[in-house]
Scaffold this active site. Structure first.
Site, PDB file in Angstrom:
ATOM      1  N   ASN A 106       0.831  -1.210   0.000  1.00  0.00           N
ATOM      2  CA  ASN A 106       0.000   0.000   0.000  1.00  0.00           C
ATOM      3  C   ASN A 106       0.861   1.253   0.000  1.00  0.00           C
ATOM      4  O   ASN A 106       1.980   1.256   0.512  1.00  0.00           O
ATOM      5  CB  ASN A 106      -0.930  -0.003   1.221  1.00  0.00           C
ATOM      6  CG  ASN A 106      -1.864  -1.197   1.212  1.00  0.00           C
ATOM      7  OD1 ASN A 106      -2.020  -1.851   0.175  1.00  0.00           O
ATOM      8  ND2 ASN A 106      -2.466  -1.500   2.341  1.00  0.00           N
ATOM      9  N   HIS A 123       5.627  -0.657  -2.917  1.00  0.00           N
ATOM     10  CA  HIS A 123       5.091   0.143  -4.020  1.00  0.00           C
ATOM     11  C   HIS A 123       5.160   1.645  -3.748  1.00  0.00           C
ATOM     12  O   HIS A 123       4.475   2.430  -4.397  1.00  0.00           O
ATOM     13  CB  HIS A 123       3.653  -0.313  -4.349  1.00  0.00           C
ATOM     14  CG  HIS A 123       3.606  -1.725  -4.886  1.00  0.00           C
ATOM     15  ND1 HIS A 123       2.472  -2.503  -4.934  1.00  0.00           N
ATOM     16  CD2 HIS A 123       4.591  -2.507  -5.409  1.00  0.00           C
ATOM     17  CE1 HIS A 123       2.752  -3.690  -5.461  1.00  0.00           C
ATOM     18  NE2 HIS A 123       4.034  -3.725  -5.748  1.00  0.00           N
ATOM     19  N   THR A 208      -4.451  -9.109   0.824  1.00  0.00           N
ATOM     20  CA  THR A 208      -3.875  -9.071  -0.523  1.00  0.00           C
ATOM     21  C   THR A 208      -4.327 -10.276  -1.332  1.00  0.00           C
ATOM     22  O   THR A 208      -4.460 -11.376  -0.809  1.00  0.00           O
ATOM     23  CB  THR A 208      -2.333  -8.989  -0.499  1.00  0.00           C
ATOM     24  OG1 THR A 208      -1.857  -8.974  -1.853  1.00  0.00           O
ATOM     25  CG2 THR A 208      -1.676 -10.130   0.267  1.00  0.00           C
TER      26      THR A 208
HETATM   27  P1  OAD Z   1      -6.244  -6.560  -4.465  1.00  0.00           P
HETATM   28  O1  OAD Z   1      -7.377  -5.640  -4.770  1.00  0.00           O
HETATM   29  O2  OAD Z   1      -5.694  -7.374  -5.573  1.00  0.00           O
HETATM   30  O3  OAD Z   1      -6.679  -7.565  -3.317  1.00  0.00           O
HETATM   31  C1  OAD Z   1      -7.295  -7.108  -2.158  1.00  0.00           C
HETATM   32  C2  OAD Z   1      -7.542  -8.294  -1.261  1.00  0.00           C
HETATM   33  O4  OAD Z   1      -8.041  -7.795  -0.022  1.00  0.00           O
HETATM   34  C3  OAD Z   1      -8.544  -9.298  -1.786  1.00  0.00           C
HETATM   35  O5  OAD Z   1      -7.987 -10.608  -1.656  1.00  0.00           O
HETATM   36  C4  OAD Z   1      -9.763  -9.117  -0.853  1.00  0.00           C
HETATM   37  O6  OAD Z   1     -10.451 -10.331  -0.641  1.00  0.00           O
HETATM   38  C5  OAD Z   1      -9.111  -8.629   0.415  1.00  0.00           C
HETATM   39  N1  OAD Z   1      -9.952  -7.800   1.301  1.00  0.00           N
HETATM   40  C6  OAD Z   1     -10.978  -6.992   0.984  1.00  0.00           C
HETATM   41  N2  OAD Z   1     -11.462  -6.396   2.097  1.00  0.00           N
HETATM   42  C7  OAD Z   1     -10.704  -6.821   3.140  1.00  0.00           C
HETATM   43  C8  OAD Z   1     -10.686  -6.566   4.556  1.00  0.00           C
HETATM   44  N3  OAD Z   1     -11.547  -5.722   5.109  1.00  0.00           N
HETATM   45  N4  OAD Z   1      -9.762  -7.204   5.317  1.00  0.00           N
HETATM   46  C9  OAD Z   1      -8.882  -8.058   4.756  1.00  0.00           C
HETATM   47  N5  OAD Z   1      -8.842  -8.338   3.443  1.00  0.00           N
HETATM   48  C10 OAD Z   1      -9.738  -7.730   2.644  1.00  0.00           C
HETATM   49  O7  OAD Z   1      -5.113  -5.663  -3.759  1.00  0.00           O
HETATM   50  P2  OAD Z   1      -3.554  -6.000  -3.559  1.00  0.00           P
HETATM   51  O8  OAD Z   1      -3.347  -7.451  -3.342  1.00  0.00           O
HETATM   52  O9  OAD Z   1      -3.031  -5.059  -2.561  1.00  0.00           O
HETATM   53  O10 OAD Z   1       0.010  -2.322  -7.341  1.00  0.00           O
HETATM   54  O11 OAD Z   1      -3.005  -5.592  -4.982  1.00  0.00           O
HETATM   55  C11 OAD Z   1      -1.638  -5.652  -5.233  1.00  0.00           C
HETATM   56  C12 OAD Z   1      -1.195  -4.556  -6.137  1.00  0.00           C
HETATM   57  O12 OAD Z   1      -2.037  -4.480  -7.305  1.00  0.00           O
HETATM   58  C13 OAD Z   1      -1.318  -3.171  -5.568  1.00  0.00           C
HETATM   59  O13 OAD Z   1      -0.246  -2.826  -4.726  1.00  0.00           O
HETATM   60  C14 OAD Z   1      -1.318  -2.302  -6.798  1.00  0.00           C
HETATM   61  C15 OAD Z   1      -2.303  -3.090  -7.624  1.00  0.00           C
HETATM   62  O14 OAD Z   1      -2.211  -2.921  -8.988  1.00  0.00           O
HETATM   63  C16 OAD Z   1       0.435  -1.400  -8.216  1.00  0.00           C
HETATM   64  O15 OAD Z   1      -0.312  -0.529  -8.600  1.00  0.00           O
HETATM   65  C17 OAD Z   1       1.852  -1.554  -8.654  1.00  0.00           C
END
Ligand code: OAD
Ligand code: ZN
Length: 264
Positions: A106, A123, A208
């Site tokens: 994040n 990031h 994530t």
């Molecule tokens: P994602 O949007 O891919 O995944 C978010 C995750 O959080 C999902 O698995 C959801 O199920 C979970 N989630 C949602 N609400 C939640 C809560 N209240 N508590 C716990 N988990 C919850 O986001 P990231 O994995 O962070 O990079 O994405 C990775 C990267 O993709 C980001 O850093 C960004 C994006 O493109 C860049 O822009 C380089």
């Protein structure tokens, strides 16, 4: 579920080296949308137009109003966002001596705002700027950075006005850009983060989808070195096959219960 929570608490309590690996989901309860959930950021805009440097420049040239609307909404969201109980619990775990580091994907600074001292930002950070020429870094207070962005999206949104309003490098005078990692750009603090993951007895994976590499390797490295993975995710966990303990729930709801359990 209480059984899994107890097991997670026990693993963390017994481990000499625990780290957390976090993604957009930890900030969902702070009002920041995730990327890949329904209604997420990549549902609203495309990563090609808004997630790459080239894409952003062509969006600025061809669809300035769409860019302005997206940035305005994002800035309002960031301005309102405060650490939620999930962030607060991670800071407490660090103060208790039970968490060595947070490695996050994040850019929202909320782990630091919650009180975590040892945060690795793969990031980048939205409130830090980097010189486009000499790569010098300038840190800004959150409000200061937000008003720089506000000023940029007010009035004409074109390349020359963006360049004029952007902060300038204190070393070489060139234009600075937000120090965040867009698609196709190298991630930050990767070797340090891999070393932490290799050393970790427990990696706590929060919020994530584990789909963006190389960041997504972190829990795999811990597991390959014989450490445990605890995953907390309400909808689409990314490490089901890897996790020793999987808890289906929101980090802001589950983490405080784990802390209570550890304190028992
Ligand atoms: P994602 O949007 O891919 O995944 C978010 C995750 O959080 C999902 O698995 C959801 O199920 C979970 N989630 C949602 N609400 C939640 C809560 N209240 N508590 C716990 N988990 C919850 O986001 P990231 O994995 O962070 O990079 O994405 C990775 C990267 O993709 C980001 O850093 C960004 C994006 O493109 C860049 O822009 C380089
Ligand atoms: Zn410079």
């Amino acid at each position: 579920m209480i059984e899994e929570i107890r097991k997670a608490a026990e693993l963390i309590k017994g481990a000499k080296y625990t780290i957390a690996f976090t993604g957009a989901g930890v900030s969902q309860e702070s009002g920041i949308p995730t990327f890949r959930d329904p209604g997420g950021i990549w549902d609203i805009v495309s990563p090609e137009e808004f997630g790459t440097a080239q894409g952003l420049i062509s969006t600025l040239l061809n669809k300035p109003d769409k860019l302005r609307e997206f940035l305005k909404n994002s800035l309002d969201t960031m301005r309102k966002a405060k650490p939620n109980p999930g962030h607060v619990a991670l800071a407490e775990l660090e103060r208790m001596g039970l968490l060595k580091a947070v490695i996050t994907q994040n850019i929202d600074n909320l782990h630091q705002e919650a009180g975590n001292q040892n945060v690795y930002e793969l990031h980048g950070n939205l409130y830090r700027f980097r010189c486009t020429q000499c790569r010098d870094i300038r840190k800004f207070e959150k409000n200061e950075a937000l008003s720089i962005f506000d000023n940029i999206i007010e009035g004409e949104l074109d390349i020359s006005s963006v360049m004029e309003k952007a902060p300038k490098c204190l070393s070489c005078g060139s234009v600075m850009r937000p120090d965040v990692v867009l698609f196709g750009e190298p991630v930050q603090q990767l070797q340090e983060s891999f070393a932490l993951a290799a050393q970790a007895e427990v990696t706590l994976v929060l919020g994530t989808s584990g789909t963006v590499y190389p960041a997504a390797l972190i829990p795999r490295i811990t597991r390959e070195r014989g450490g445990w993975v605890i995953e907390i995710n309400p909808y689409s966990p990314g490490y089901t096959e890897l996790a020793t303990v999987s808890i289906q729930g929101k980090s802001g709801e589950i983490m405080p219960v784990i802390i209570e359990e550890i304190k028992k």
